[in-house]
Motif scaffolding. Structure first.
Motif: not given
Length: 270
Positions: A115-142
């Motif tokens: 649940d800590q991830w929600k503090e950063m602005g992810w939709q749930g407790k598993d941020p991996s589900t939010d990368f589907r739209g833009a892929g791994f590069i969106s994590l690299e960008n952040l």
């Protein structure tokens, strides 16, 4: 030169200074099709890395020849955009942990699913589900943003600037959307360039291999500034994202912008 509206994007003719690596086209006048116009590339033959742009109302043409370095960097960038986030890959797991450490120095992450991830602005407790739209590069960008411009990153994360809305945009998910917007704007998946914006970006990529990541940071800052200027709320996020894209395209078309660092909005970063 001011941008012209063309199918929903800010596309226009841009003139280049002599210092640019773009050169005047040597093709004969008859070789250019009559329907060539501002922002529309004309390809000569299969496998030829030359794109001619014929400005409206003028016989002048600019020819963009991709150097081997540009092609290599563009191919590497395309490869990055094709990588989907894979929670089973150790390097992807480590990238997530690195993002947490860069975002919250000194704070321990309990788990990659928390649940800590929600503090950063992810939709749930598993941020991996939010990368589907833009892929791994969106994590690299952040992660690039957090490490390269930590003050700006923390300011956006904590919503420190300006008068904020009651319903604010979620920081991390907004970042994924910014990545996706830039990929669409640059038309990276196209076999042949279809906009002048991409041609300008190739020049920027030749100047700096990290041009895409730098552009991401600039875009995020523009998006937040527009958000504050318009007193936007959550339901207006997509409208703000469209305005962000238009501002990026407008700055790309400025005569003296040959690098990301030349963009006026680059000064927003600290």
């Amino acid at each position: 030169m001011s941008p012209e509206r063309n199918q929903g994007g800010c596309i226009a003719v841009r003139s280049f200074t002599h210092s640019s690596s773009f050169s005047k086209c040597n093709h004969s006048q008859s070789s250019i099709s009559g329907d060539a116009h501002c922002g529309t590339p004309v390809w000569r033959a299969k496998g030829l890395t030359c794109v001619c742009f014929k400005p409206k109302g003028s016989h002048a043409r600019i020819c963009i020849n991709l150097t081997s370095q540009q092609e290599q960097r563009l191919n590497r960038l395309k490869h990055r955009t094709k990588i989907q986030f894979d929670a089973s890959r150790k390097d992807h797991q480590e990238a997530l942990r690195a993002l947490w450490s860069a975002t919250y120095p000194g704070r321990e992450l309990q788990s990659l699913v928390s649940d800590q991830w929600k503090e950063m602005g992810w939709q749930g407790k598993d941020p991996s589900t939010d990368f589907r739209g833009a892929g791994f590069i969106s994590l690299e960008n952040l992660l690039f943003f957090a490490k390269t411009f930590s003050i700006s990153f923390q300011s956006l994360l904590r919503k420190q600037a300006g008068k904020r809305a009651v319903w604010e945009y979620p920081f991390a998910v907004a970042g994924v959307n910014v990545t996706f917007m830039i990929m669409q704007m640059l038309d990276l998946d196209a076999t042949k360039p279809r906009t002048f914006i991409r041609a300008v970006f190739l020049q920027m990529l030749s100047e700096n291999e990290w041009a895409f990541d730098l552009l991401y940071c600039v875009a995020f800052m523009i998006m937040d500034k527009l958000w504050l200027d318009r007193n936007a709320s959550y339901m207006e996020f997509n409208d703000i994202l469209k305005l962000t894209r238009c501002q990026l395209e407008k700055e790309f078309l400025m005569d003296d912008v040959l690098r990301i660092e030349d963009m006026p909005s680059f000064t927003l970063l600290t």
